[in-house]
Design a protein around this motif. Structure first.
Motif, short mmCIF file in Angstrom:
data_model
loop_
_atom_site.label_atom_id
_atom_site.label_comp_id
_atom_site.label_asym_id
_atom_site.label_seq_id
_atom_site.Cartn_x
_atom_site.Cartn_y
_atom_site.Cartn_z
N ASN A 35 1.95 -5.15 7.63
CA ASN A 35 2.76 -4.32 6.75
C ASN A 35 1.84 -3.51 5.83
OD1 ASN A 35 4.42 -3.28 4.71
ND2 ASN A 35 5.79 -5.03 4.77
N PRO A 36 1.88 -2.18 5.89
CA PRO A 36 0.95 -1.37 5.09
C PRO A 36 1.15 -1.53 3.59
CG PRO A 36 2.63 0.03 6.10
CD PRO A 36 2.77 -1.33 6.73
N LEU A 37 2.34 -2.00 3.18
CA LEU A 37 2.62 -2.15 1.75
C LEU A 37 2.22 -3.52 1.21
CD1 LEU A 37 6.11 -0.40 1.57
CD2 LEU A 37 3.85 0.58 1.12
N SER A 38 1.90 -4.47 2.10
CA SER A 38 1.52 -5.81 1.63
C SER A 38 0.13 -6.16 2.13
CB SER A 38 2.56 -6.84 2.07
OG SER A 38 2.77 -6.78 3.48
N LEU A 39 0.05 -6.82 3.29
CA LEU A 39 -1.27 -7.21 3.77
C LEU A 39 -2.15 -6.02 4.12
CD1 LEU A 39 -0.11 -10.05 3.65
CD2 LEU A 39 -1.27 -10.55 5.79
N GLY A 40 -1.52 -4.93 4.54
CA GLY A 40 -2.30 -3.73 4.81
C GLY A 40 -3.05 -3.26 3.58
N SER A 41 -2.39 -3.32 2.41
CA SER A 41 -3.06 -2.90 1.17
C SER A 41 -4.12 -3.91 0.75
CB SER A 41 -2.02 -2.72 0.06
OG SER A 41 -1.41 -3.95 -0.29
N ILE A 42 -3.89 -5.19 1.04
CA ILE A 42 -4.90 -6.21 0.73
C ILE A 42 -6.15 -5.98 1.57
CG2 ILE A 42 -5.44 -8.67 0.90
CD1 ILE A 42 -3.66 -8.04 -1.46
N ILE A 43 -5.95 -5.67 2.85
CA ILE A 43 -7.08 -5.41 3.74
C ILE A 43 -7.91 -4.24 3.21
CG2 ILE A 43 -7.71 -4.58 6.04
CD1 ILE A 43 -5.30 -6.22 7.10
N LYS A 44 -7.25 -3.15 2.83
CA LYS A 44 -7.97 -1.99 2.30
C LYS A 44 -8.70 -2.32 1.01
CE LYS A 44 -4.97 1.50 4.40
NZ LYS A 44 -4.00 2.61 4.13
#
Length: 296
Positions: A35-44
């Motif tokens: 999910n780009p709004l959750s784990l995706g943002s954590i990855i970035k």
């Protein structure tokens, strides 16, 4: 051509073991691996803060995002642990060890990985709002999963300790009723097992003691996890939901069933808090409190 391929493989492998260790993520209920709004943002965020950027494996249970999300509600947790263990073993980037970050129920799932699946080796285990003593009360629903959550509530009311519910409903598998502790310990297919409340499995303790640090994040204004003290191994007293038994007063700690007492005495359990609601933290909070455990 074969020589070029071999050189690329070697360079990739050298980067993996010479830079910061890889990171494994496991999402929470109603979320997905990507999910780009959750784990995706954590990855970035991790990639921006650590140079060179570490290899990151976000666990996906199923063949796509939709299956991954649904399995967070309806796939037997023990089957999920087995599935994830196979994924991690097959990922050659993790061979020399990895740091693990679990969000909400992903926190206790990754602890089960540490206890049951020590190869590849887990270095630091970071549990962000994980329910390590379970829950007693179903939370408000995250995201767009209201229909699913209402269905889950009905199943829990039907009978959280019924065999069919225990085998197929994830949240029932870490439900601990302080008024029915004997029944919980007898039939809980997941939580009672990993917390050594039914039979003692020596490997669970041996394997958990192999990790460097256990980082436990508790959200003090949590409206998702009841009680929020479960995020640091606290829970309601038997037959008394007005009283919390903290980790150091629990039988799990006193009898050292998981090695938590040893780890605590060695200052290897890190107790962090956020004065916010469930999984509500700023990038700066994550940078200050979590990133340091991912660098070595």
């Amino acid at each position: 051509m074969l020589l070029v391929v071999a050189i690329v493989i070697c360079l990739t492998h050298a980067f993996t073991i010479s830079g910061s260790p890889p990171v494994v993520l496991w999402h929470g209920m109603g979320d997905s691996c990507c999910n780009p709004l959750s784990l995706g943002s954590i990855i970035k965020l991790i990639e921006r803060q650590i140079t060179p950027s570490p290899y990151i494996h976000s666990i996906r249970i199923g063949s796509n995002i939709e299956e991954d999300t649904a399995n967070g509600f309806f796939m037997n947790v023990n089957h999920q642990i087995d599935y994830a263990c196979k994924l991690l073993k097959a990922d050659k980037n993790l061979t020399h060890g990895y740091h693990a970050i679990g969000f909400s129920q992903g926190g206790q799932f990754l602890r089960a990985i540490a206890q049951r699946c020590p190869d590849p080796p887990m270095l630091n285990l970071i549990s962000v709002g994980g329910q390590h003593q379970g829950v007693f009360g179903f939370p408000r629903c995250p995201g767009d999963n209201v229909t699913i959550c209402n269905y889950v509530r009905e199943l829990l009311r039907f009978g959280v300790y019924e065999t069919v519910i225990q085998n197929h409903l994830v949240q029932a598998e870490y439900w601990q009723d302080p008024h029915q502790l004997a029944l919980y310990r007898k039939v809980s297919v997941f939580l009672a097992d990993i917390n050594q409340e039914r039979t003692f499995t020596a490997d669970y303790k041996t394997n958990l003691l192999k990790i460097r640090n256990l980082v436990l994040v508790e959200f003090l204004r949590d409206t998702m996890v009841y009680p929020h003290e479960s995020e640091q191994f606290g829970f309601y007293a038997a037959n008394d939901t007005s009283k919390i038994v903290p980790l150091r007063e629990s039988s799990l700690y006193i009898n050292d069933l998981l090695g938590l007492k040893i780890m605590d005495q060695q200052s290897r359990i890190k107790f962090l808090q956020s004065d916010t609601d469930h999984l509500r933290f700023t990038d700066q909070w994550f940078i200050d409190n979590i990133i340091p455990y991912l660098k070595d």
